[in-house]
Design an enzyme around this catalytic site. Structure first.
Site, PDB file in Angstrom:
ATOM      1  N   ASP A   9      25.584  12.414  45.201  1.00  0.00           N
ATOM      2  CA  ASP A   9      26.287  13.008  44.058  1.00  0.00           C
ATOM      3  C   ASP A   9      25.287  13.235  42.930  1.00  0.00           C
ATOM      4  O   ASP A   9      24.570  12.314  42.539  1.00  0.00           O
ATOM      5  CB  ASP A   9      27.377  12.058  43.529  1.00  0.00           C
ATOM      6  CG  ASP A   9      28.605  12.027  44.434  1.00  0.00           C
ATOM      7  OD1 ASP A   9      28.813  13.001  45.189  1.00  0.00           O
ATOM      8  OD2 ASP A   9      29.349  11.035  44.374  1.00  0.00           O
ATOM      9  N   ASP A  48      24.030   8.182  43.865  1.00  0.00           N
ATOM     10  CA  ASP A  48      24.498   8.919  42.690  1.00  0.00           C
ATOM     11  C   ASP A  48      23.372   9.050  41.666  1.00  0.00           C
ATOM     12  O   ASP A  48      22.685   8.074  41.370  1.00  0.00           O
ATOM     13  CB  ASP A  48      25.668   8.162  42.042  1.00  0.00           C
ATOM     14  CG  ASP A  48      26.756   7.788  43.033  1.00  0.00           C
ATOM     15  OD1 ASP A  48      27.546   8.665  43.395  1.00  0.00           O
ATOM     16  OD2 ASP A  48      26.811   6.614  43.467  1.00  0.00           O
ATOM     17  N   ASP A  68      26.984   6.209  49.297  1.00  0.00           N
ATOM     18  CA  ASP A  68      26.311   7.439  48.872  1.00  0.00           C
ATOM     19  C   ASP A  68      25.247   7.061  47.852  1.00  0.00           C
ATOM     20  O   ASP A  68      25.035   5.873  47.577  1.00  0.00           O
ATOM     21  CB  ASP A  68      27.326   8.433  48.274  1.00  0.00           C
ATOM     22  CG  ASP A  68      27.880   7.971  46.924  1.00  0.00           C
ATOM     23  OD1 ASP A  68      27.559   6.857  46.476  1.00  0.00           O
ATOM     24  OD2 ASP A  68      28.640   8.743  46.322  1.00  0.00           O
TER      25      ASP A  68
HETATM   26  N1  CTP Z   1      33.114   8.417  39.544  1.00  0.00           N
HETATM   27  C1  CTP Z   1      33.749   9.210  38.631  1.00  0.00           C
HETATM   28  N2  CTP Z   1      34.425  10.324  39.040  1.00  0.00           N
HETATM   29  C2  CTP Z   1      34.467  10.651  40.349  1.00  0.00           C
HETATM   30  C3  CTP Z   1      33.813   9.865  41.291  1.00  0.00           C
HETATM   31  C4  CTP Z   1      33.137   8.733  40.851  1.00  0.00           C
HETATM   32  O1  CTP Z   1      33.701   8.918  37.452  1.00  0.00           O
HETATM   33  N3  CTP Z   1      35.141  11.732  40.724  1.00  0.00           N
HETATM   34  C5  CTP Z   1      32.407   7.225  39.088  1.00  0.00           C
HETATM   35  C6  CTP Z   1      33.087   5.956  39.561  1.00  0.00           C
HETATM   36  O2  CTP Z   1      33.996   5.497  38.598  1.00  0.00           O
HETATM   37  C7  CTP Z   1      31.940   5.015  39.716  1.00  0.00           C
HETATM   38  C8  CTP Z   1      30.727   5.903  39.948  1.00  0.00           C
HETATM   39  O3  CTP Z   1      31.136   7.221  39.644  1.00  0.00           O
HETATM   40  O4  CTP Z   1      31.744   4.338  38.504  1.00  0.00           O
HETATM   41  C9  CTP Z   1      30.192   5.825  41.328  1.00  0.00           C
HETATM   42  O5  CTP Z   1      31.205   6.128  42.270  1.00  0.00           O
HETATM   43  P1  CTP Z   1      31.022   5.891  43.819  1.00  0.00           P
HETATM   44  O6  CTP Z   1      29.771   6.532  44.297  1.00  0.00           O
HETATM   45  O7  CTP Z   1      32.280   6.316  44.460  1.00  0.00           O
HETATM   46  O8  CTP Z   1      30.990   4.307  43.930  1.00  0.00           O
HETATM   47  P2  CTP Z   1      29.798   3.256  43.886  1.00  0.00           P
HETATM   48  O9  CTP Z   1      30.176   2.251  42.856  1.00  0.00           O
HETATM   49  O10 CTP Z   1      28.490   3.942  43.709  1.00  0.00           O
HETATM   50  O11 CTP Z   1      29.906   2.562  45.275  1.00  0.00           O
HETATM   51  P3  CTP Z   1      29.225   3.004  46.667  1.00  0.00           P
HETATM   52  O12 CTP Z   1      28.068   2.103  46.839  1.00  0.00           O
HETATM   53  O13 CTP Z   1      30.274   2.802  47.689  1.00  0.00           O
HETATM   54  O14 CTP Z   1      28.814   4.441  46.547  1.00  0.00           O
HETATM   55 MN    MN Z   2      27.968   5.592  44.925  1.00  0.00          MN
HETATM   56 MN    MN Z   3      29.466   8.796  44.387  1.00  0.00          MN
END
Ligand code: CTP
Ligand code: MN
Ligand code: MN
Ligand code: MN
Length: 380
Positions: A304, A207, A205
């Site tokens: 997000d 963020d 995703d």
């Molecule tokens: N996070 C959080 N609370 C959530 C979801 C996510 O604090 N409900 C934080 C996670 O701890 C992470 C960050 O948001 O540090 C990003 O989460 P995520 O998008 O799930 O992971 P990524 O590290 O961005 O990996 P990816 O490339 O798979 O998206």
């Molecule tokens: Mn992410």
């Molecule tokens: Mn995310």
């Protein structure tokens, strides 16, 4: 012996937040195996085991060279009996039978398919599997009522949402989010967070963290950003949650360790394809019967959005940059080594009974008595 002299000896501190973990992983075979076992444990509601495998994998990710001999692991932290057995199997036999049989198991395969649906977590997937539902087809035929997120996840965008997002796509979406934010609140700032901030080239995703340099101006921002995006057709799905930080009044506001309460929006973006002069891919129907990506000029991407008051920005930035294990280890370090509570909102010092302010990530690391680790080295 002569061989022992050639062998690299490693030394690694116990907490992942004390280590510099780049994306240049020298032990991918081992870490992929341990990560698969971690994932399987997490999907099976065995979080303790999951964390143990994640910690073991993170230690191997921090090593400067490939592990070739078990003797090199002597004295390294976080390598439990189970993880060591998996590593030994791979070093000695080229594979771990536990990993292979997990990967081939009907349960693991079904968990992967079902939790690949946006809005479906381990609990729901597990319930469906116990009812004999292992595939998307079976889920559709089951007559289960799905919530709005799950419908978007299963029927509309399953394939798109399970295809990696590139940094280029993230940047294009970032421009759009920037325009939206600038239009509804000039001066507000958008920061790319999550895996892309750590330098990853792909993600599941994208963020973003949004703030405004004047405290309070960010209030009510999210609904406006969302309407701007929605009215221009950029959103296929969105669910906005209000900020609940101020509403949580359980005594002296000690920040909850894990849950964060920012105003946030889980969304699915409609991302126009880069203009390549028409469709060249020849696709028929996708596995689950949705319109194949090659036949339409856009793809769906999970995005997000999080809004933070500027007073909490550094904590939000640190908390949302990840990796998930790095964050977990930061909180563990804060609690066990410093008697502090770290969240994405604040840092509380239990000995002094007060909050420690910070306007940068560097200051937070300093409060925690840790060497500063930049985002690109938080890939634990
Ligand atoms: N996070 C959080 N609370 C959530 C979801 C996510 O604090 N409900 C934080 C996670 O701890 C992470 C960050 O948001 O540090 C990003 O989460 P995520 O998008 O799930 O992971 P990524 O590290 O961005 O990996 P990816 O490339 O798979 O998206
Ligand atoms: Mn992410
Ligand atoms: Mn995310
Ligand atoms: Mn075990």
């Amino acid at each position: 012996t002569g061989q022992d002299k050639e062998m690299a000896v490693f030394s690694v501190p116990s907490y992942a937040c004390q280590r510099r973990t780049t994306l240049d992983n020298q032990n991918t075979t081992l870490t992929d195996a341990l990560s698969l076992l971690a994932e399987n444990a997490e999907l099976s509601d065995e979080d303790g085991r999951g964390v143990a495998f994640r910690r073991a994998a993170a230690v191997l990710k921090a090593l400067p060279k490939p592990v070739t001999d078990m003797a090199q692991l002597r004295g390294l932290p976080c390598l439990g009996e189970h993880s060591l057995r998996v590593i030994r199997d791979i070093l000695e036999n080229g594979m771990s039978s536990e990993v292979e049989s997990t990967k081939q198991s009907e349960r693991y395969k079904a968990l992967k398919v079902l939790t690949g649906i946006f809005g479906v977590g381990a609990k729901t997937a597990d319930r469906w599997i116990r009812e004999g539902i292992h595939t998307l087809h079976q889920l559709r035929d089951s007559g289960h009522t799905l919530n709005r997120a799950q419908q978007a996840g299963v029927f509309l965008h399953y394939d798109d949402l399970n295809r990696p997002v590139s940094k280029a796509d993230a940047d294009i979406i970032g421009e759009t989010v920037g325009k939206a934010v600038d239009a509804v609140l000039p001066g507000a700032q958008v920061t790319l967070i999550g895996g892309f901030r750590r330098g990853k080239l792909t993600g599941h995703d994208v963020d973003f963290l949004i703030t405004h340099p004047e405290e309070g101006r960010e209030e009510g921002l999210m609904p406006k950003v969302v309407s701007w995006l929605e009215s221009r057709g950029f959103l296929l799905y969105q669910k906005t949650t209000r900020n609940s930080y101020l509403e949580c009044k359980d005594g002296p506001a000690r920040p909850p360790s894990n849950i964060d309460r920012f105003e946030r929006c889980l969304s699915i973006f409609k991302l126009a394809n880069e203009e390549t002069g028409g469709t060249t891919q020849l696709e028929t129907l996708t596995e689950n019967g949705t319109e194949p990506a090659g036949h339409r000029p856009w793809r769906a991407v999970r995005v997000d959005l999080v809004v933070s008051p500027v007073s909490q920005f550094a904590f939000a930035l640190l908390g949302w940059t990840g990796s998930k294990l790095f964050e977990r280890e930061l909180r563990r370090w804060a609690g066990y080594e410093k008697a502090m509570s770290l969240s994405s909102h604040a840092l509380y010092d239990n000995k002094q009974s007060r909050y420690l302010r910070a306007t940068s990530e560097e200051e937070i690391f300093a409060h925690l008595g840790l060497e500063y680790i930049p985002p690109s080295e938080r890939n634990a």
